[in-house]
Scaffold this motif. Structure first.
Motif, short mmCIF file in Angstrom:
data_model
loop_
_atom_site.label_atom_id
_atom_site.label_comp_id
_atom_site.label_asym_id
_atom_site.label_seq_id
_atom_site.Cartn_x
_atom_site.Cartn_y
_atom_site.Cartn_z
N MET A 160 2.94 17.20 1.27
CA MET A 160 1.99 16.31 1.43
C MET A 160 2.05 15.05 0.33
O MET A 160 1.62 13.90 0.66
CB MET A 160 0.79 17.09 1.50
CG MET A 160 -0.48 16.28 1.86
SD MET A 160 -0.62 15.84 3.38
CE MET A 160 -2.09 15.72 3.78
N GLU A 161 2.09 15.44 -0.85
CA GLU A 161 2.01 14.48 -1.92
C GLU A 161 3.20 13.50 -1.91
O GLU A 161 2.92 12.36 -1.85
CB GLU A 161 1.83 15.00 -3.30
CG GLU A 161 2.00 14.00 -4.47
CD GLU A 161 1.65 15.10 -5.79
OE1 GLU A 161 2.52 14.49 -6.93
OE2 GLU A 161 1.09 15.95 -5.72
N ARG A 162 4.41 13.85 -1.39
CA ARG A 162 5.51 12.85 -1.36
C ARG A 162 5.28 12.24 -0.03
O ARG A 162 5.43 10.91 0.01
CB ARG A 162 6.71 13.89 -0.97
CG ARG A 162 7.97 12.98 -0.80
CD ARG A 162 9.15 13.55 -0.77
NE ARG A 162 10.32 13.32 -0.04
CZ ARG A 162 11.00 12.08 -0.07
NH1 ARG A 162 10.31 11.14 -0.95
NH2 ARG A 162 11.81 11.66 0.53
N GLU A 163 4.60 12.46 0.94
CA GLU A 163 4.15 11.60 2.04
C GLU A 163 3.29 10.64 1.80
O GLU A 163 3.47 9.45 2.23
CB GLU A 163 3.69 12.30 3.24
CG GLU A 163 4.91 13.25 3.99
CD GLU A 163 4.34 14.17 5.04
OE1 GLU A 163 3.15 13.98 5.37
OE2 GLU A 163 4.86 15.35 5.42
N THR A 164 2.21 10.97 1.01
CA THR A 164 1.32 10.04 0.49
C THR A 164 1.88 9.00 -0.42
O THR A 164 1.59 7.61 -0.17
CB THR A 164 0.05 10.77 -0.29
OG1 THR A 164 -0.44 11.62 0.55
CG2 THR A 164 -0.88 9.85 -0.55
N SER A 165 2.98 9.43 -1.32
CA SER A 165 3.54 8.39 -2.23
C SER A 165 4.31 7.47 -1.47
O SER A 165 4.45 6.30 -1.70
CB SER A 165 4.03 9.18 -3.41
OG SER A 165 5.07 10.06 -3.01
#
Length: 121
Positions: A1-6
Motif C-alpha cells: 500500500m505504501e509503495r502504491e501511494t509513493s
C-alpha cells in the motif's frame, strides 16, 4: 500500500510538471509570444504553424491531466508529446541549431510522463 501511494505521488508530480510546461508553451504559441516566433524563424518553421503547434501542445497538456482519471488518455498524450519533441529535434538538426537545452527539458518531461504512465498503473 505504501509503495502504491509513493508511486502515485511520483506519477502525479511528473504529470503535473509536464502538463504545466507544455501548457505554458502552448499558451506562448497561441498568443503569439516573441520566443516561439524567434525559434520558428531560426529553425525555418513557418510562423503559420505556431497556432497548430500550440494546439498540439495544449492537447498534450490536457491529455496528461485527463490521464489522471482515464489512464489511457495520459499514456497517449505522453506518447504524442514524445513524438512532438522528436519532430522538434529533427527541426533543430535540419537548421543546424545545436542549442538543445530548452528542448532537453521538454523532451525529458515528456519521456518521464510516458514512463510513469506505463509503469505506475
Amino acid at each position: 500500500m505504501e509503495r502504491e501511494t509513493s508511486m502515485f505521488a511520483v506519477y502525479l508530480t511528473i504529470t503535473l510538471l509536464a502538463a504545466a510546461l507544455n501548457g505554458m508553451a502552448a499558451i506562448a504559441n497561441l498568443v503569439g509570444h516573441d520566443y516561439p516566433k524567434r525559434q520558428a524563424d531560426k529553425l525555418g518553421v513557418p510562423r503559420s504553424w505556431m497556432r497548430p503547434l500550440g494546439v498540439l501542445l495544449a492537447a498534450g497538456a490536457l491529455g496528461l491531466l485527463a490521464g489522471i482519471a482515464v489512464p489511457l488518455l495520459g499514456t497517449l498524450a505522453a506518447g504524442g508529446l514524445v513524438l512532438y519533441f522528436l519532430g522538434a529535434f529533427a527541426a533543430h538538426l535540419r537548421a543546424r541549431d545545436h542549442h538543445f537545452a530548452p528542448w532537453t527539458l521538454f523532451f525529458c518531461a515528456a519521456v518521464a510522463a510516458l514512463a510513469v504512465n506505463l509503469t505506475s498503473r
